[in-house]
Design a protein around this motif. Structure first.
Motif, short mmCIF file in Angstrom:
data_model
loop_
_atom_site.label_atom_id
_atom_site.label_comp_id
_atom_site.label_asym_id
_atom_site.label_seq_id
_atom_site.Cartn_x
_atom_site.Cartn_y
_atom_site.Cartn_z
N GLN A 1 36.15 60.28 25.30
CA GLN A 1 37.51 60.39 24.78
C GLN A 1 38.52 60.52 25.92
O GLN A 1 39.61 59.94 25.86
N GLN A 2 38.16 61.27 26.94
CA GLN A 2 39.03 61.45 28.09
C GLN A 2 39.37 60.10 28.73
O GLN A 2 40.47 59.90 29.23
N TYR A 3 38.41 59.18 28.69
CA TYR A 3 38.62 57.85 29.26
C TYR A 3 38.98 56.81 28.19
O TYR A 3 38.84 55.62 28.40
N GLN A 4 39.45 57.32 27.07
CA GLN A 4 40.00 56.50 25.98
C GLN A 4 39.01 55.50 25.40
O GLN A 4 39.37 54.37 25.05
N ASP B 1 44.46 59.03 37.30
CA ASP B 1 44.07 59.36 38.68
C ASP B 1 43.55 58.12 39.40
O ASP B 1 43.92 57.87 40.55
N LYS C 1 34.53 64.22 34.91
CA LYS C 1 35.23 65.18 34.04
C LYS C 1 36.49 65.72 34.70
O LYS C 1 37.42 66.14 34.01
N THR C 2 36.55 65.71 36.03
CA THR C 2 37.71 66.27 36.74
C THR C 2 38.83 65.26 36.95
O THR C 2 39.88 65.62 37.48
N LYS C 3 38.62 64.03 36.54
CA LYS C 3 39.59 62.96 36.78
C LYS C 3 40.04 62.34 35.46
O LYS C 3 39.46 62.57 34.40
N THR C 4 41.07 61.51 35.56
CA THR C 4 41.58 60.76 34.41
C THR C 4 41.74 59.30 34.80
O THR C 4 41.68 58.95 35.98
N LEU C 5 41.99 58.47 33.80
CA LEU C 5 42.29 57.07 34.09
C LEU C 5 43.48 56.96 35.03
O LEU C 5 43.49 56.15 35.96
N LEU D 1 34.04 63.35 27.40
CA LEU D 1 34.30 62.47 28.53
C LEU D 1 34.68 61.07 28.07
O LEU D 1 35.62 60.47 28.61
#
Length: 170
Positions: A111-114, A23, A17-21, A109
């Protein structure tokens, strides 16, 4: 990776949850650590249950419905499993007292990772494929549900009940 966090490691879920693609794309060492952590989770499950009689079945989280979606709609495997995981979350809410707020965290989560979180589907076609699933045993289906993020269990669901749950949850 998200599936493994959902079934076995709440702390890993929180880390994701604290990271993105971006990152992970921009930091090869972080990406390597992510892959190593994910492989460690799966390896531990597989080594502790070589013949899929216990915990290894947990790796099917999202796959029962996800494989049916994948076959019907020709989606990439990960996309179909993403949608299948959310169907499993909805079923977990109905039969396992899984917290709807946790489902919302999983949606966020993914959605955050598409990854996709919904798809207009033909429930009857999904059901027809599910009836041929290898996890079916006579009049029930072994189905992976969540107790909480990081803790999954396998439950047999009578087919009559599963059909009703699919009608409600998809």
């Amino acid at each position: 990776i998200i599936k493994h966090a959902c079934i076995k490691d709440a702390a890993f879920f929180d880390f994701l949850k604290t990271k993105t693609l971006a990152d992970f794309r921009n930091d090869p060492a972080m990406l390597a650590a992510l892959i190593e952590k994910n492989v460690a989770i799966k390896t531990s499950v597989v080594l502790n249950d070589e013949f899929e009689t216990g915990d290894r079945k947990l790796l099917n989280f999202g796959h029962t419905i996800g494989h049916a979606i994948e076959n019907i709609y020709s989606l990439p495997h990960g996309h179909a499993i993403s949608i299948g995981m959310l169907a499993s979350c909805s079923i977990s809410e109905k039969i396992n007292n899984f917290d709807p707020a946790a489902t919302q965290k999983i949606i966020a989560l993914l959605q955050q990772y598409q990854l996709p979180v919904q798809l207009a589907i033909d429930k009857d076609k999904i059901w027809d494929i599910l009836l041929m699933d290898k996890k079916r045993s006579n009049n029930s289906m072994s189905f992976v549900v969540l107790d909480a993020i990081g803790n999954a269990v396998v439950k047999p669901i009578p087919l009559v009940q599963l059909k009703d749950l699919i009608d409600q949850c998809l």
